[in-house]
Design a protein around this motif. Structure first.
Motif, PDB file in Angstrom:
ATOM      1  N   THR A 186      -2.755 -30.932  39.485  1.00 21.53           N
ATOM      2  CA  THR A 186      -1.665 -29.968  39.441  1.00 21.53           C
ATOM      3  C   THR A 186      -1.077 -29.903  38.032  1.00 21.53           C
ATOM      4  N   VAL A 187      -0.976 -28.693  37.493  1.00 23.46           N
ATOM      5  CA  VAL A 187      -0.454 -28.509  36.134  1.00 23.46           C
ATOM      6  C   VAL A 187       1.018 -28.132  36.244  1.00 23.46           C
ATOM      7  N   ASP A 188       1.886 -29.127  36.238  1.00 22.83           N
ATOM      8  CA  ASP A 188       3.317 -28.882  36.408  1.00 22.83           C
ATOM      9  C   ASP A 188       3.967 -28.342  35.141  1.00 22.83           C
ATOM     10  N   ASP A 189       3.363 -28.613  33.984  1.00 19.16           N
ATOM     11  CA  ASP A 189       3.917 -28.163  32.705  1.00 19.16           C
ATOM     12  C   ASP A 189       2.825 -27.431  31.921  1.00 19.16           C
ATOM     13  N   PRO A 190       2.544 -26.168  32.278  1.00 19.93           N
ATOM     14  CA  PRO A 190       1.474 -25.446  31.586  1.00 19.93           C
ATOM     15  C   PRO A 190       1.704 -25.321  30.091  1.00 19.93           C
ATOM     16  N   ASP A 191       2.953 -25.109  29.687  1.00 22.62           N
ATOM     17  CA  ASP A 191       3.233 -24.951  28.264  1.00 22.62           C
ATOM     18  C   ASP A 191       2.949 -26.237  27.492  1.00 22.62           C
ATOM     19  N   GLY A 192       3.358 -27.370  28.047  1.00 19.12           N
ATOM     20  CA  GLY A 192       3.114 -28.644  27.379  1.00 19.12           C
ATOM     21  C   GLY A 192       1.639 -28.949  27.259  1.00 19.12           C
ATOM     22  N   LEU A 193       0.891 -28.715  28.340  1.00 21.88           N
ATOM     23  CA  LEU A 193      -0.547 -28.967  28.301  1.00 21.88           C
ATOM     24  C   LEU A 193      -1.229 -28.006  27.332  1.00 21.88           C
ATOM     25  N   ALA A 194      -0.792 -26.748  27.305  1.00 21.31           N
ATOM     26  CA  ALA A 194      -1.369 -25.776  26.375  1.00 21.31           C
ATOM     27  C   ALA A 194      -1.195 -26.239  24.931  1.00 21.31           C
ATOM     28  N   GLN A 195      -0.010 -26.733  24.615  1.00 26.55           N
ATOM     29  CA  GLN A 195       0.240 -27.203  23.253  1.00 26.55           C
ATOM     30  C   GLN A 195      -0.603 -28.433  22.925  1.00 26.55           C
ATOM     31  N   ASP A 196      -0.736 -29.342  23.888  1.00 31.18           N
ATOM     32  CA  ASP A 196      -1.553 -30.543  23.654  1.00 31.18           C
ATOM     33  C   ASP A 196      -3.009 -30.182  23.385  1.00 31.18           C
ATOM     34  N   ARG A 199      -3.728 -28.598  19.934  1.00 28.82           N
ATOM     35  CA  ARG A 199      -3.652 -29.508  18.784  1.00 28.82           C
ATOM     36  C   ARG A 199      -4.931 -30.309  18.566  1.00 28.82           C
ATOM     37  N   LEU A 200      -5.846 -30.288  19.524  1.00 28.23           N
ATOM     38  CA  LEU A 200      -7.034 -31.126  19.408  1.00 28.23           C
ATOM     39  C   LEU A 200      -8.029 -30.542  18.407  1.00 28.23           C
ATOM     40  N   PRO A 201      -8.430 -31.311  17.401  1.00 31.91           N
ATOM     41  CA  PRO A 201      -9.443 -30.828  16.456  1.00 31.91           C
ATOM     42  C   PRO A 201     -10.753 -30.519  17.182  1.00 31.91           C
ATOM     43  N   GLY A 202     -11.346 -29.396  16.855  1.00 29.01           N
ATOM     44  CA  GLY A 202     -12.597 -28.997  17.478  1.00 29.01           C
ATOM     45  C   GLY A 202     -12.430 -28.016  18.624  1.00 29.01           C
ATOM     46  N   VAL A 203     -11.191 -27.866  19.117  1.00 26.38           N
ATOM     47  CA  VAL A 203     -10.924 -26.895  20.176  1.00 26.38           C
ATOM     48  C   VAL A 203     -10.767 -25.511  19.550  1.00 26.38           C
ATOM     49  N   VAL A 204     -11.581 -24.566  19.992  1.00 26.20           N
ATOM     50  CA  VAL A 204     -11.477 -23.187  19.522  1.00 26.20           C
ATOM     51  C   VAL A 204     -10.374 -22.477  20.278  1.00 26.20           C
ATOM     52  N   GLU A 205     -10.365 -22.606  21.600  1.00 30.71           N
ATOM     53  CA  GLU A 205      -9.321 -22.015  22.435  1.00 30.71           C
ATOM     54  C   GLU A 205      -9.426 -22.593  23.838  1.00 30.71           C
ATOM     55  N   HIS A 206      -8.313 -22.586  24.561  1.00 28.02           N
ATOM     56  CA  HIS A 206      -8.307 -23.060  25.953  1.00 28.02           C
ATOM     57  C   HIS A 206      -7.882 -21.926  26.875  1.00 28.02           C
ATOM     58  N   GLY A 207      -8.057 -22.147  28.169  1.00 31.65           N
ATOM     59  CA  GLY A 207      -7.825 -21.093  29.142  1.00 31.65           C
ATOM     60  C   GLY A 207      -6.444 -21.018  29.735  1.00 31.65           C
ATOM     61  N   LEU A 208      -5.474 -21.740  29.185  1.00 31.15           N
ATOM     62  CA  LEU A 208      -4.098 -21.611  29.644  1.00 31.15           C
ATOM     63  C   LEU A 208      -3.427 -20.462  28.903  1.00 31.15           C
ATOM     64  N   PHE A 209      -2.970 -19.463  29.643  1.00 27.88           N
ATOM     65  CA  PHE A 209      -2.272 -18.308  29.081  1.00 27.88           C
ATOM     66  C   PHE A 209      -0.807 -18.421  29.498  1.00 27.88           C
ATOM     67  N   VAL A 210       0.012 -18.905  28.583  1.00 27.84           N
ATOM     68  CA  VAL A 210       1.424 -19.162  28.876  1.00 27.84           C
ATOM     69  C   VAL A 210       2.291 -18.217  28.057  1.00 27.84           C
ATOM     70  N   ASP A 211       3.276 -17.594  28.714  1.00 29.71           N
ATOM     71  CA  ASP A 211       4.187 -16.641  28.056  1.00 29.71           C
ATOM     72  C   ASP A 211       3.438 -15.473  27.429  1.00 29.71           C
ATOM     73  N   LEU A 212       2.341 -15.072  28.017  1.00 28.69           N
ATOM     74  CA  LEU A 212       1.566 -13.935  27.532  1.00 28.69           C
ATOM     75  C   LEU A 212       1.547 -12.776  28.523  1.00 28.69           C
ATOM     76  N   VAL A 213       1.525 -13.088  29.813  1.00 28.51           N
ATOM     77  CA  VAL A 213       1.413 -12.061  30.846  1.00 28.51           C
ATOM     78  C   VAL A 213       2.777 -11.397  31.057  1.00 28.51           C
ATOM     79  N   ASP A 214       2.810 -10.081  30.931  1.00 29.33           N
ATOM     80  CA  ASP A 214       4.055  -9.339  31.169  1.00 29.33           C
ATOM     81  C   ASP A 214       4.216  -8.940  32.629  1.00 29.33           C
ATOM     82  N   GLU A 215       3.125  -8.530  33.254  1.00 35.46           N
ATOM     83  CA  GLU A 215       3.151  -8.123  34.653  1.00 35.46           C
ATOM     84  C   GLU A 215       1.843  -8.513  35.320  1.00 35.46           C
ATOM     85  N   ALA A 216       1.903  -8.650  36.634  1.00 35.42           N
ATOM     86  CA  ALA A 216       0.692  -8.869  37.419  1.00 35.42           C
ATOM     87  C   ALA A 216       0.639  -7.841  38.536  1.00 35.42           C
TER      88      ALA A 216
END
Length: 230
Positions: A186-196, A199-216
């Motif tokens: 369970t990802v209780d803190d998506p923003d915190g995990l996204a930031q972590d 920060r990892l060297p070698g990561v191009v991008e991850h699949g957490l989209f936080v504060d990006l979606v305006d509507e669903a």
């Protein structure tokens, strides 16, 4: 790792409703996946009826489908901005934080979606949850795979290299990189995990989209449920 669930009619209702947001002269971000595909086809029909738009595809598949649908295409470096982006999600929580990357296109998707003045997710009800819990796709440089696996394990993640379904070896993204599917429960803190992860060297991008979606736009059996960020 592509997600399943929901009916095709639910996906189509959500996507076609979102396509109605596109106006003459818009630059439109074209997402990847089965639900976004319905939006691309709907926009293509609008173009055939005279709508003047330019599409920015997020993957090889969305580019091919858009061309088939007759949508004129541009790359991000050819335009000044994106008016609206329409894309799917593998999972979406009550605050409209999303997990994407089931199709391994999340790096390009995030660039296009973040550039949009309005980013709309289209989904069926099976994708909507109280708290995110799917594995998080992480695109990594091939040479950094082992180092990133160790770093993700230090963050509490259980890492699996995504394997191709119809060929020997791993999935390779449109960018030439590998995808690690990282299970955190369970990802209780998506923003915190996204930031972590960022920060990892070698990561191009991850699949957490936080504060990006305006509507669903969530398709149901008899309509569309429109959700905005709390």
């Amino acid at each position: 790792m592509k997600t399943t669930g929901g009916t095709d009619d639910q996906k189509r209702r959500a996507a076609e409703r979102a396509a109605e947001l596109v106006s003459d002269g818009d630059v439109v971000g074209l997402g990847t996946g089965s639900t976004a595909a319905h939006a691309i086809r709907a926009i293509g029909r609008m173009v055939a009826d005279g709508l003047d738009v330019r599409g920015v595809p997020t993957s090889f598949d969305s580019r091919a489908l858009a061309r088939e649908a007759g949508i004129p295409l541009r790359s991000l470096d050819e335009i000044d901005g994106v008016d609206v982006a329409i894309d799917g999600a593998d999972q979406l929580d009550r605050n409209l934080a999303a997990i994407k990357g089931g199709g391994a296109a999340h790096a390009r998707e995030k660039v296009v979606d973040a550039a949009a003045d309005r980013f709309v997710v289209v989904a069926d009800p099976t994708k909507v949850v109280e708290t995110l819990s799917r594995s998080v796709p992480v695109e990594v440089l091939p040479d950094a795979r082992a180092a990133v696996e160790r770093d993700v394990a230090d963050l509490g993640g259980d890492v699996t290299l995504r394997r191709a379904e119809r060929k020997d070896g791993p999935v390779v993204t449109d960018n030439g990189n590998l995808v690690l599917d990282c299970e955190f429960g369970t990802v209780d803190d998506p923003d915190g995990l996204a930031q972590d992860l960022s920060r990892l060297p070698g990561v191009v991008e991850h699949g957490l989209f936080v504060d990006l979606v305006d509507e669903a736009y969530v398709g149901t059996d008899d309509g569309v449920d429109v959700r905005t960020r709390e």
